[in-house]
Scaffold this motif. Sequence first.
Motif: not given
Length: 369
Positions: A44-54, A59-72
């Motif tokens: 897990x890289x982050x486990x709180x509410x977050x917005x992912x921005x390329x 570039x327009x693939x904005x994501x909203x996440x509430x579950x634990x995740x990892x981003x590259x």
Amino acid sequence: MSERKPFKLGSVVELKYGKDHKHIPDGTIPIYGSGGLMRFGNRVLYDEESILIPRKGTLNNIMYKREPFWTVDTMFYTKINTRLVFPKYLYYHLTTIDYNNLNVGSAVPSLTVQVLNDIDIILPPIDEQTAIAEVLSSIDDKINLLYSNTKSLETMAEVIFRQWFVEDAENLSNKQLTMSDIIDSVSLTYKFNSETAVFLNTSDIYKGEVLVHSLRDASTLPGQAKKSIAKGDILFSEIRPANGRWAYIDFDSANYVVSTKLMVLRLKGEIDSSFVYFYLTHPKTVEYLQMLAESRSGTFPQITYDQIKGLKVNIPSDQILTETIEWCKSAITKICFNYRQLRKLEKLKAVLLPKLLSGELKINEFAEV
């Protein structure tokens, strides 16, 4: 009137860099890049509410996440100041921006922390942000449910046809029908009885759905706008079957004209066209048609009706065929209904989103969706 205040994005979020994932063993934690979900890992890289921005790529693939995740490293994640901004509201706000206009890359589209931090946002009080996000989320929930229901029906069709009519059926059946027994390819010239018509090209249909329903001036239509269609027809592109350019016509199509690059497949026997639709769009059938298309010499991988009409349908028994046809009728009705509802909800969201964010439409005046 509620007070709306200007902020810079950098004052309400902290942009964080993603990290390499190659060393992470497989697991259940989603790993995201700018193109979307890449794989699942056990870190897990982050486990709180977050917005992912390329950061690079789409570039327009904005994501909203509430579950634990990892981003590259092609995707930023954000630590959000929830005292100032409701995370889901900020997500909706950020989806209204065209990030291609902020691109600082050359060969690869790219965004930087500095560019993103300087984005202007307007925030109403936090309780109003929450209420707006709840309205938009309720629409998204309905959209996601319709997509899920449609996908479930399509998956059921794949299983049914694989078991009874495609793969295993060869071991269970002594009876076969060919597509030429069931359908014809029709090429009836469209009669332009009015000054407008809806034109469908190969790009205007996709995996069951007709994407375009707007009337156009008939005098501006291209030369390939020639074929008429009718309710119950199946449209199937001659070019690259694997691209999914097919549709089932479940509506009155008297004012629709289609391209000569689309085969118009029409029922001629007693088997319902919904059965034919699910058979032709089964992954194994599409894979076979794509192979035929690629074996053809020419500019594009292409098939003809002669190849479709030779397809053989294994019939395990008359009873199974009858029961499957009834299921297909019900399933295609539900799928087409879902597509219509999806388009209505997407149009509603497209209208409401800017008006709610700008304050043009007051949330306390808005009836529950």
